[in-house]
Design an enzyme around this catalytic site. Structure first.
Site, PDB file in Angstrom:
ATOM      1  N   ASP A 189       0.890  -1.156   0.000  1.00  0.00           N
ATOM      2  CA  ASP A 189       0.000   0.000   0.000  1.00  0.00           C
ATOM      3  C   ASP A 189       0.927   1.204   0.000  1.00  0.00           C
ATOM      4  OD1 ASP A 189      -1.441   2.281   0.962  1.00  0.00           O
ATOM      5  OD2 ASP A 189      -3.053   0.895   1.479  1.00  0.00           O
ATOM      6  N   HIS A 190       0.909   1.973  -1.082  1.00  0.00           N
ATOM      7  CA  HIS A 190       1.969   2.991  -1.219  1.00  0.00           C
ATOM      8  C   HIS A 190       1.883   4.066  -0.133  1.00  0.00           C
ATOM      9  CE1 HIS A 190      -0.974   5.453  -3.495  1.00  0.00           C
ATOM     10  NE2 HIS A 190      -0.208   6.479  -3.174  1.00  0.00           N
ATOM     11  N   HIS A 252      -5.789   2.782   1.660  1.00  0.00           N
ATOM     12  CA  HIS A 252      -5.049   3.974   2.108  1.00  0.00           C
ATOM     13  C   HIS A 252      -5.633   4.589   3.389  1.00  0.00           C
ATOM     14  CE1 HIS A 252      -3.216   3.349  -1.650  1.00  0.00           C
ATOM     15  NE2 HIS A 252      -3.992   4.099  -2.388  1.00  0.00           N
TER      16      HIS A 252
HETATM   17  C1  BG6 Z   1      -4.154   5.174  -5.754  1.00  0.00           C
HETATM   18  C2  BG6 Z   1      -5.541   5.299  -6.298  1.00  0.00           C
HETATM   19  O1  BG6 Z   1      -4.015   3.981  -5.039  1.00  0.00           O
HETATM   20  O2  BG6 Z   1      -3.882   6.275  -4.879  1.00  0.00           O
HETATM   21  C3  BG6 Z   1      -5.684   6.619  -7.058  1.00  0.00           C
HETATM   22  O3  BG6 Z   1      -5.829   4.219  -7.174  1.00  0.00           O
HETATM   23  C4  BG6 Z   1      -5.299   7.770  -6.173  1.00  0.00           C
HETATM   24  O4  BG6 Z   1      -7.016   6.782  -7.532  1.00  0.00           O
HETATM   25  C5  BG6 Z   1      -3.938   7.543  -5.513  1.00  0.00           C
HETATM   26  O5  BG6 Z   1      -5.256   8.930  -6.978  1.00  0.00           O
HETATM   27  C6  BG6 Z   1      -3.675   8.602  -4.463  1.00  0.00           C
HETATM   28  O6  BG6 Z   1      -2.352   8.522  -4.041  1.00  0.00           O
HETATM   29  P1  BG6 Z   1      -1.601   9.792  -3.487  1.00  0.00           P
HETATM   30  O7  BG6 Z   1      -0.289   9.267  -3.049  1.00  0.00           O
HETATM   31  O8  BG6 Z   1      -1.507  10.773  -4.616  1.00  0.00           O
HETATM   32  O9  BG6 Z   1      -2.449  10.328  -2.372  1.00  0.00           O
END
Ligand code: BG6
Length: 503
Positions: A189-190, A252
């Protein structure tokens, strides 16, 4: 601030195998992150990158393609010498799970390559592919023995989305766990690669002063916001089958929630941390569908202007069904049934095409109990928030009341701020560096375990079911560039609360 930094471990020699190497995720994040690791000397000396895709491609073609991606998406100026050194390690292998024989061939090619590169058989298989390919690829890797650990390590990195609901997430876990052991799976999960997200643990557990307040006695409620300015862009077909809730919440937003709400783990090691996270996600109250409808707002954006950019109606976006009832905004009220959080609501909101890009966790403390200052009633005092900013400003802010200088007692709210960039010099990163590095050194503390993923889906399932049944009933519109549907405000005002204004 101290300068002390622990010595950084260099990963074992290994092959880094990327499925979907020509895709968007590999270009945008995986390859720039590998470059940043190379630039900071965190890749092993004996290392190779194997790009896997369907169709044929020469090594040179793949290297050119990677270089192009790197130039476009690198987070820092690309040093050609470093990029060349990395690209020299790159080899293309063709494999398609629909053609099992291609995986037998891949196994042979990989064995030969690894013998040449002396990577000692350690392998990391990164699935940067559409989710429908996760299980078929894992099956082929399992069948051909490429995931068998025989004195060397073999790891499988699985991207999000991990399933599309509780049932599919469980099925994927069962399938993967029939092929590899839990310790070999790295569910990414990034959000967990973001500094401030990791810092939630340090803030809570490396400081003695917060813990005594971190509970229902002092905290009124918690707000978690992930607002985005971008619309669905070119991702219409994925997004229209997914929606804001699936795309963002069980992964997230729940990562943020679990770090804020978990109990202190006995040790800072993967089993203990992941157990506490799964435990608190498992304590989120499972709502009935009727409750879910009451405790949620979903919206879909109409056209509008964000800054200078015109955004068209969601329903007019490419690859979106013209009568789609998919939400591009979701706000939920959740409660956690445990001793620490009983009676403390967690309000979550996320949406696309909003006026501002902002990710934060705001912890709202209870009001002072008594109006001691004659001219300022308790309810006029500004609110006490501890705000953990993830984007765009990484840092922590504390809002409290103070006396306005002058002879009479007049009170105003002020903010005390810590911003990462004021204290620490760090090159901008993709957020994937830490995660990829951790996969290579075998530290899965930041990765989701099967039970944590399932607990997340279990908590959102009633919302998914209720919204599906309701169709267009209850789906609210909001203008692109706004703060989202007005009804989201009502979710708070009916409890005598309000969302923190984002600016
Ligand atoms: C991704 C989603 O996992 O996370 C995207 O699929 C979203 O829709 C993105 O835009 C948001 O990531 P961050 O790091 O820009 O908040």
């Amino acid at each position: 601030m101290t300068d002390a930094k622990p010595a950084t471990k260099i990963p074992d020699p290994c092959s880094f195998v990327i499925f979907g190497v020509t895709g968007d995720l590999a270009h945008r994040l995986v390859i720039p992150a590998l470059y940043n690791l190379a630039a900071t000397h965190l890749l092993p000396e004996k290392f190779c990158v194997v790009g896997v895709a369907r169709g044929t491609m020469s090594n040179e073609e793949l290297r050119d393609d990677m270089m192009k991606g790197l130039k476009q998406f690198a987070t820092r100026p690309v040093d050609d010498a470093i990029a060349q050194r990395l690209l020299e390690c790159v080899t293309f292998i063709e494999a398609d799970p629909k053609e099992p024989a291609s995986f037998d061939k891949m196994r042979e090619d990989l064995d030969k390559l690894e013998a040449r590169r002396e990577t000692t058989g350690n392998r990391l298989f990164y699935m940067a592919t559409p989710p429908s390919a996760f299980a078929p690829i894992a099956r082929q890797l399992g069948r051909t023995g490429m995931l068998k650990e025989n004195g060397s390590w073999r790891r499988l990195v699985v991207e999000k989305p991990f399933g599309t609901d509780l049932e599919s997430a469980k099925a994927l876990n069962v399938e993967l766990l029939s092929i590899v052991e839990e310790k070999q799976i790295y569910r990414i999960d990034h959000y967990l690669g973001k500094e401030t997200v990791q810092n939630i643990l340090v803030l809570r557990f490396a400081n003695g002063m917060f813990e005594p307040f971190w509970n229902r006695n002092h905290i009124d409620h918690v707000q978690i916001t992930v607002d985005e300015k971008l619309g669905v862009g070119h991702r219409g077909s994925f997004y229209d089958a997914t929606g804001a809730l699936r795309d963002m919440v069980p992964n997230h937003l729940f990562q943020l929630l679990s770090l804020v709400a978990m109990e202190p783990p006995a040790k800072f090691e993967a089993h203990a941390v992941r157990s506490e996270k799964a435990e608190v996600l498992g304590a989120i109250s499972i709502q009935t569908e009727a409750e879910a409808l009451q405790n949620s707002v979903r919206g879909q954006y109409l056209g509008g202007k964000i800054g200078d950019t015109e955004i068209e109606d969601y329903l007019k976006s490419k690859d979106v069904k013209p009568d789609s009832t998919i939400e591009t905004y979701a706000a939920l009220k959740l409660t956690i049934d445990n001793w620490r959080w009983a009676g403390v609501p967690f309000y979550l909101r996320t949406g696309k095409a909003l006026g501002i890009k902002r990710t934060e966790v705001a912890i709202k403390f209870k009001q002072a109990p008594f109006a001691m200052f004659r001219d300022t009633a308790v309810e006029k005092l500004s609110q006490n928030y501890l705000v953990i900013g993830v984007e765009p400003t990484e840092g922590i802010a504390l809002q409290f009341n103070t006396k306005i200088p002058g002879p009479s007692i007049q009170i105003d709210g002020v903010e005390m701020k810590f911003r990462y960039k004021d204290y620490f010099k760090a090159e901008p990163s993709t957020g994937y560096e830490t995660l990829i590095y951790d996969c290579m050194i075998g530290d899965n503390i930041l990765f989701q375990r099967a039970d944590g993923v399932e607990a997340g889906w279990r908590a959102v399932q009633p919302f998914l079911d209720a919204w599906k049944k309701a169709g267009s009933d209850g789906l609210k519109n909001y203008e692109a560039g706004s703060e989202g549907p007005v009804e989201a405000e009502e979710l708070m005002t009916r409890d005598g609360r309000s969302w923190r204004k984002l600016s």
